[in-house]
Write a protein that holds these residues in place. Structure first.
Motif, PDB file in Angstrom:
ATOM      1  N   ILE A  31       0.862  -1.185   0.000  1.00 59.61           N
ATOM      2  CA  ILE A  31       0.000   0.000   0.000  1.00 59.61           C
ATOM      3  C   ILE A  31       0.896   1.231   0.000  1.00 59.61           C
ATOM      4  CG2 ILE A  31      -1.578   1.395   1.385  1.00 59.61           C
ATOM      5  CD1 ILE A  31      -3.151  -0.806   0.571  1.00 59.61           C
ATOM      6  N   THR A  32       0.525   2.201  -0.823  1.00 66.33           N
ATOM      7  CA  THR A  32       1.264   3.462  -0.823  1.00 66.33           C
ATOM      8  C   THR A  32       0.294   4.620  -0.625  1.00 66.33           C
ATOM      9  OG1 THR A  32       1.023   3.998  -3.179  1.00 66.33           O
ATOM     10  CG2 THR A  32       2.792   2.464  -2.600  1.00 66.33           C
ATOM     11  N   VAL A  33       0.860   5.755  -0.212  1.00 64.15           N
ATOM     12  CA  VAL A  33       0.116   7.018  -0.300  1.00 64.15           C
ATOM     13  C   VAL A  33       0.935   7.892  -1.246  1.00 64.15           C
ATOM     14  CG1 VAL A  33      -0.594   9.116   0.907  1.00 64.15           C
ATOM     15  CG2 VAL A  33      -1.032   6.885   1.935  1.00 64.15           C
ATOM     16  N   VAL A  34       0.318   8.282  -2.355  1.00 72.09           N
ATOM     17  CA  VAL A  34       1.000   9.125  -3.339  1.00 72.09           C
ATOM     18  C   VAL A  34       0.665  10.577  -3.009  1.00 72.09           C
ATOM     19  CG1 VAL A  34       1.348   9.611  -5.784  1.00 72.09           C
ATOM     20  CG2 VAL A  34       0.840   7.282  -5.049  1.00 72.09           C
ATOM     21  N   THR A  35       1.713  11.390  -2.848  1.00 69.40           N
ATOM     22  CA  THR A  35       1.505  12.768  -2.394  1.00 69.40           C
ATOM     23  C   THR A  35       2.120  13.765  -3.372  1.00 69.40           C
ATOM     24  OG1 THR A  35       3.536  12.634  -1.089  1.00 69.40           O
ATOM     25  CG2 THR A  35       1.483  12.163   0.066  1.00 69.40           C
ATOM     26  N   THR A  36       1.504  14.939  -3.426  1.00 66.01           N
ATOM     27  CA  THR A  36       2.073  16.036  -4.194  1.00 66.01           C
ATOM     28  C   THR A  36       1.558  17.346  -3.617  1.00 66.01           C
ATOM     29  OG1 THR A  36       2.620  16.805  -6.424  1.00 66.01           O
ATOM     30  CG2 THR A  36       0.334  16.133  -6.052  1.00 66.01           C
ATOM     31  N   ARG A  37       1.763  18.436  -4.353  1.00 65.90           N
ATOM     32  CA  ARG A  37       1.369  19.753  -3.881  1.00 65.90           C
ATOM     33  C   ARG A  37       0.615  20.449  -5.001  1.00 65.90           C
ATOM     34  NH1 ARG A  37       5.329  22.711   0.032  1.00 65.90           N
ATOM     35  NH2 ARG A  37       3.921  24.359   0.673  1.00 65.90           N
ATOM     36  N   ALA A 111       7.210  15.469   6.618  1.00 62.90           N
ATOM     37  CA  ALA A 111       8.237  16.481   6.366  1.00 62.90           C
ATOM     38  C   ALA A 111       8.109  16.881   4.894  1.00 62.90           C
ATOM     39  CB  ALA A 111       9.608  15.876   6.640  1.00 62.90           C
ATOM     40  N   GLU A 112       8.927  17.826   4.460  1.00 63.86           N
ATOM     41  CA  GLU A 112       8.915  18.222   3.052  1.00 63.86           C
ATOM     42  C   GLU A 112      10.231  17.840   2.391  1.00 63.86           C
ATOM     43  OE1 GLU A 112       7.777  22.283   2.214  1.00 63.86           O
ATOM     44  OE2 GLU A 112       6.281  22.220   3.798  1.00 63.86           O
ATOM     45  N   ASN A 113      10.163  17.384   1.147  1.00 68.97           N
ATOM     46  CA  ASN A 113      11.404  17.067   0.441  1.00 68.97           C
ATOM     47  C   ASN A 113      11.944  18.331  -0.235  1.00 68.97           C
ATOM     48  OD1 ASN A 113       9.964  17.431  -1.941  1.00 68.97           O
ATOM     49  ND2 ASN A 113      10.219  15.338  -2.683  1.00 68.97           N
ATOM     50  N   ALA A 114      12.975  18.184  -1.053  1.00 69.36           N
ATOM     51  CA  ALA A 114      13.640  19.342  -1.668  1.00 69.36           C
ATOM     52  C   ALA A 114      12.690  20.142  -2.548  1.00 69.36           C
ATOM     53  CB  ALA A 114      14.841  18.860  -2.475  1.00 69.36           C
ATOM     54  N   TRP A 115      11.633  19.524  -3.045  1.00 70.78           N
ATOM     55  CA  TRP A 115      10.660  20.217  -3.905  1.00 70.78           C
ATOM     56  C   TRP A 115       9.415  20.646  -3.126  1.00 70.78           C
ATOM     57  CZ3 TRP A 115      13.297  15.861  -5.826  1.00 70.78           C
ATOM     58  CH2 TRP A 115      14.209  16.153  -6.850  1.00 70.78           C
ATOM     59  N   GLY A 116       9.491  20.535  -1.795  1.00 73.75           N
ATOM     60  CA  GLY A 116       8.360  20.951  -0.965  1.00 73.75           C
ATOM     61  C   GLY A 116       7.198  19.968  -0.968  1.00 73.75           C
ATOM     62  N   LEU A 117       7.478  18.721  -1.349  1.00 73.50           N
ATOM     63  CA  LEU A 117       6.405  17.704  -1.389  1.00 73.50           C
ATOM     64  C   LEU A 117       6.419  16.886  -0.101  1.00 73.50           C
ATOM     65  CD1 LEU A 117       6.816  16.446  -5.064  1.00 73.50           C
ATOM     66  CD2 LEU A 117       5.549  18.423  -4.191  1.00 73.50           C
ATOM     67  N   PRO A 118       5.241  16.431   0.359  1.00 78.96           N
ATOM     68  CA  PRO A 118       5.178  15.734   1.649  1.00 78.96           C
ATOM     69  C   PRO A 118       5.749  14.311   1.656  1.00 78.96           C
ATOM     70  CG  PRO A 118       2.961  16.165   0.780  1.00 78.96           C
ATOM     71  CD  PRO A 118       3.916  16.657  -0.241  1.00 78.96           C
TER      72      PRO A 118
END
Ligand SMILES: Cc1cc2nc3c(=O)[nH]c(=O)nc-3n(C[C@H](O)[C@H](O)[C@H](O)COP(=O)(O)O)c2cc1C
Length: 172
Positions: A31-37, A111-118
């Protein structure tokens, strides 16, 4: 054919569709959770078990998103997304991100990655991806993405089978 086996040559009734879902449920997945902004800065994410590895060289992954999802326009515009592979302790995270909630991230440590994604805390692995292809197929949109960065933890993965959540069993 064995009497216990059920052959369904065509899928044109609700019963057949249910049988198809049941048969597809025999394919156990993670199971995954796909995240973006979104463009307005809001975090977007949903529970996904259509995620799969596609290619090693180059490193490509795929997943599919229901065309009627309110998240589709966001993922169509977003250049990048994160695949958070859920750990067995994250059943509630999976349930939460499968609901149409206004703020799915509320109460979910991230947290946020280098591109500000969760990046969701406690996951078993994280794949930070850049979409290279989108294709509509039936009632879903297929996303193919290059893995730009990945991280893994020691947490055991959460499994999904026949509509239920499972932990890893014994190694065969
Ligand atoms: C175990 C599980 C796996 C899922 N896999 C997918 C998937 O691969 N693609 C998809 O579009 N929806 C999938 N869903 C449904 C979405 O998580 C659900 O429709 C969610 O509300 C969509 O978010 P949205 O309403 O913000 O678009 C899955 C749900 C569960 C519980």
């Amino acid at each position: 054919m064995n009497a216990a086996l059920q052959a369904i040559p065509q899928i044109d009734s609700p019963q057949d569709s249910r049988a198809l879902r049941t048969a597809l449920g025999q394919f156990a997945t993670g199971i995954t959770v796909v995240t973006t902004r979104a463009a307005d800065g809001a975090f977007v994410g949903l529970t996904v078990n259509s995620f799969s590895a596609l290619s090693l060289e180059p490193a490509l992954t795929l997943w599919s998103l229901r065309c009627s999802s309110p998240s589709l326009p966001v993922f169509e515009k977003a250049e990048r997304f994160v695949v958070n592979v859920l750990a067995e302790a994250q059943v509630e995270v999976s349930r939460r991100f499968a609901l149409p909630l206004a703020d799915k991230f509320d109460g979910v440590a991230h947290a946020e990655n280098a591109w500000g994604l969760p990046l969701i805390h406690g996951a078993a692995a994280w794949f930070e991806c850049r979409t290279v292809s989108r294709q509509f197929a039936g009632d879903h949109c297929l996303f193919i993405a290059e893995v730009e960065r990945f991280t893994l933890s020691e947490a055991a993965p959460l499994l999904f089978h026949a509509g239920g959540y499972f932990a890893l069993g014994s190694r065969l």
